[in-house]
Design a protein around this motif. Structure first.
Motif, PDB file in Angstrom:
ATOM      1  N   PHE A 111       0.845  -1.188   0.000  1.00 30.63           N
ATOM      2  CA  PHE A 111       0.000   0.000   0.000  1.00 30.63           C
ATOM      3  C   PHE A 111       0.885   1.245   0.000  1.00 30.63           C
ATOM      4  O   PHE A 111       1.796   1.366   0.818  1.00 30.63           O
ATOM      5  CB  PHE A 111      -0.907   0.025   1.232  1.00 30.63           C
ATOM      6  CG  PHE A 111      -1.927  -1.071   1.259  1.00 30.63           C
ATOM      7  CD1 PHE A 111      -2.904  -1.165   0.277  1.00 30.63           C
ATOM      8  CD2 PHE A 111      -1.913  -2.022   2.279  1.00 30.63           C
ATOM      9  CE1 PHE A 111      -3.852  -2.173   0.305  1.00 30.63           C
ATOM     10  CE2 PHE A 111      -2.863  -3.039   2.319  1.00 30.63           C
ATOM     11  CZ  PHE A 111      -3.834  -3.123   1.330  1.00 30.63           C
ATOM     12  N   ARG A 112       0.588   2.181  -0.903  1.00 29.36           N
ATOM     13  CA  ARG A 112       1.319   3.439  -0.922  1.00 29.36           C
ATOM     14  C   ARG A 112       0.570   4.565  -0.216  1.00 29.36           C
ATOM     15  O   ARG A 112       1.059   5.680  -0.162  1.00 29.36           O
ATOM     16  CB  ARG A 112       1.638   3.823  -2.378  1.00 29.36           C
ATOM     17  CG  ARG A 112       2.723   2.935  -3.007  1.00 29.36           C
ATOM     18  CD  ARG A 112       3.999   3.000  -2.197  1.00 29.36           C
ATOM     19  NE  ARG A 112       5.087   2.233  -2.775  1.00 29.36           N
ATOM     20  CZ  ARG A 112       6.023   2.758  -3.583  1.00 29.36           C
ATOM     21  NH1 ARG A 112       5.957   4.023  -3.929  1.00 29.36           N
ATOM     22  NH2 ARG A 112       7.006   2.013  -4.038  1.00 29.36           N
ATOM     23  N   ASN A 113      -0.602   4.271   0.291  1.00 26.63           N
ATOM     24  CA  ASN A 113      -1.325   5.231   1.120  1.00 26.63           C
ATOM     25  C   ASN A 113      -1.105   4.838   2.579  1.00 26.63           C
ATOM     26  O   ASN A 113      -1.528   3.749   2.996  1.00 26.63           O
ATOM     27  CB  ASN A 113      -2.817   5.230   0.779  1.00 26.63           C
ATOM     28  CG  ASN A 113      -3.581   6.325   1.498  1.00 26.63           C
ATOM     29  OD1 ASN A 113      -3.389   6.547   2.691  1.00 26.63           O
ATOM     30  ND2 ASN A 113      -4.446   7.020   0.776  1.00 26.63           N
ATOM     31  N   PRO A 114      -0.445   5.672   3.386  1.00 27.53           N
ATOM     32  CA  PRO A 114      -0.090   5.269   4.759  1.00 27.53           C
ATOM     33  C   PRO A 114      -1.279   5.015   5.657  1.00 27.53           C
ATOM     34  O   PRO A 114      -1.122   4.391   6.713  1.00 27.53           O
ATOM     35  CB  PRO A 114       0.746   6.461   5.263  1.00 27.53           C
ATOM     36  CG  PRO A 114       0.361   7.610   4.405  1.00 27.53           C
ATOM     37  CD  PRO A 114       0.035   7.029   3.066  1.00 27.53           C
ATOM     38  N   ASP A 123      -4.610 -14.348   2.811  1.00 25.74           N
ATOM     39  CA  ASP A 123      -3.341 -15.077   2.704  1.00 25.74           C
ATOM     40  C   ASP A 123      -2.370 -14.281   1.844  1.00 25.74           C
ATOM     41  O   ASP A 123      -1.749 -14.790   0.917  1.00 25.74           O
ATOM     42  CB  ASP A 123      -3.549 -16.476   2.124  1.00 25.74           C
ATOM     43  CG  ASP A 123      -2.294 -17.341   2.219  1.00 25.74           C
ATOM     44  OD1 ASP A 123      -1.465 -17.089   3.107  1.00 25.74           O
ATOM     45  OD2 ASP A 123      -2.142 -18.258   1.385  1.00 25.74           O
ATOM     46  N   ALA A 124      -2.256 -12.992   2.164  1.00 29.94           N
ATOM     47  CA  ALA A 124      -1.400 -12.073   1.420  1.00 29.94           C
ATOM     48  C   ALA A 124      -0.253 -11.591   2.297  1.00 29.94           C
ATOM     49  O   ALA A 124      -0.437 -11.285   3.478  1.00 29.94           O
ATOM     50  CB  ALA A 124      -2.210 -10.875   0.932  1.00 29.94           C
ATOM     51  N   THR A 125       0.928 -11.512   1.713  1.00 30.97           N
ATOM     52  CA  THR A 125       2.083 -10.954   2.400  1.00 30.97           C
ATOM     53  C   THR A 125       2.013  -9.432   2.358  1.00 30.97           C
ATOM     54  O   THR A 125       1.680  -8.851   1.326  1.00 30.97           O
ATOM     55  CB  THR A 125       3.384 -11.424   1.722  1.00 30.97           C
ATOM     56  OG1 THR A 125       3.463 -12.838   1.810  1.00 30.97           O
ATOM     57  CG2 THR A 125       4.604 -10.818   2.383  1.00 30.97           C
ATOM     58  N   ALA A 126       2.331  -8.788   3.473  1.00 32.53           N
ATOM     59  CA  ALA A 126       2.342  -7.331   3.531  1.00 32.53           C
ATOM     60  C   ALA A 126       3.726  -6.809   3.174  1.00 32.53           C
ATOM     61  O   ALA A 126       4.731  -7.257   3.734  1.00 32.53           O
ATOM     62  CB  ALA A 126       1.956  -6.847   4.924  1.00 32.53           C
ATOM     63  N   VAL A 127       3.780  -5.890   2.245  1.00 29.21           N
ATOM     64  CA  VAL A 127       5.024  -5.223   1.857  1.00 29.21           C
ATOM     65  C   VAL A 127       4.910  -3.775   2.293  1.00 29.21           C
ATOM     66  O   VAL A 127       3.970  -3.076   1.905  1.00 29.21           O
ATOM     67  CB  VAL A 127       5.260  -5.305   0.339  1.00 29.21           C
ATOM     68  CG1 VAL A 127       6.524  -4.559  -0.048  1.00 29.21           C
ATOM     69  CG2 VAL A 127       5.337  -6.758  -0.101  1.00 29.21           C
ATOM     70  N   SER A 128       5.835  -3.307   3.120  1.00 28.83           N
ATOM     71  CA  SER A 128       5.720  -1.974   3.701  1.00 28.83           C
ATOM     72  C   SER A 128       6.810  -1.060   3.179  1.00 28.83           C
ATOM     73  O   SER A 128       7.935  -1.481   2.909  1.00 28.83           O
ATOM     74  CB  SER A 128       5.822  -2.066   5.228  1.00 28.83           C
ATOM     75  OG  SER A 128       5.705  -0.787   5.813  1.00 28.83           O
TER      76      SER A 128
END
Length: 205
Positions: free
Chosen positions: A160-163, A179-184
């Motif tokens: 997500f590019r919206n904080p 079942d999704a990996t979070a990329v920060s």
């Protein structure tokens, strides 16, 4: 303990190409990837965000890398709701209405193009990077859930590019359910949160 793989965002980055990192004899298209794969076990591929690769191209990627190498592949811009020029679409789809049928067809072609990586065990994950304009809420969640349904049985990562997503108590349960990996990314790119808020905004992958 988790096995952590480290790589860069692409093997054709301008900084790499101009730095002299690629030795003589490894500066052509094939040589760069072969050399990169001797130094790193993982790479993020950004080019499919701009245009779909061909099966021939991804077959070459698989052939030019060793067993155990992984490609994390960014989803096409239209699949993540970014503004997309007609020229970024396959020629026969450029006049197609921007509707669910187009997204389904684009996903089908994207999946077909990545099949050589999947079959050879070289696909790390699909990276769906959503634009800052995608704000948290039921409509956005439905859009992402549809993407996940198209990509069921595929590895799936969300950035997500919206904080605001990283400050919402709904985000982690939502991604867990998918079942999704979070990329920060560092929220300082977009806001100036307090140190405490920055700590809360970082979610484990």
């Amino acid at each position: 303990m988790a096995n952590i793989l480290i790589g860069t965002c692409g093997w054709t980055d301008r900084a790499l190409l101009t730095s002299g990192w690629y030795p003589p004899g490894h500066r052509d298209t094939e040589g760069r990837l072969r050399h990169y794969a001797t130094r790193f076990p993982l790479v993020e591929v950004d080019s499919p965000y701009y245009a779909l690769p061909t099966v021939r191209t991804t077959t070459h990627w698989a052939e030019r890398t060793p067993d155990g190498f992984r490609f994390d592949v960014k989803a096409h811009s239209l699949l993540t709701g970014h503004p997309t020029r007609p020229s970024a679409l396959p020629e026969d789809l450029r006049a197609h209405p921007r509707d669910d049928a187009l997204l389904t067809e684009l996903w089908t072609r994207y999946a077909e193009a990545l099949d050589p990586l999947r079959r050879t065990g070289r696909l790390g994950t699909l990276l769906f990077q959503y634009p800052p304009s995608l704000t948290p809420g039921p409509t956005a969640e439905a859009f992402i859930r549809t993407a996940r349904e198209r990509a069921r049985d595929w590895p799936f990562a969300v950035e997500f590019r919206n904080p605001a997503w990283w400050h919402s108590a709904r985000t982690l349960p939502f991604l867990t359910d998918l079942d999704a990996t979070a990329v920060s990314v560092d929220c300082l790119l977009y806001t100036s949160p307090s140190p405490r808020d920055r700590q809360k905004s970082r979610m484990p992958s």
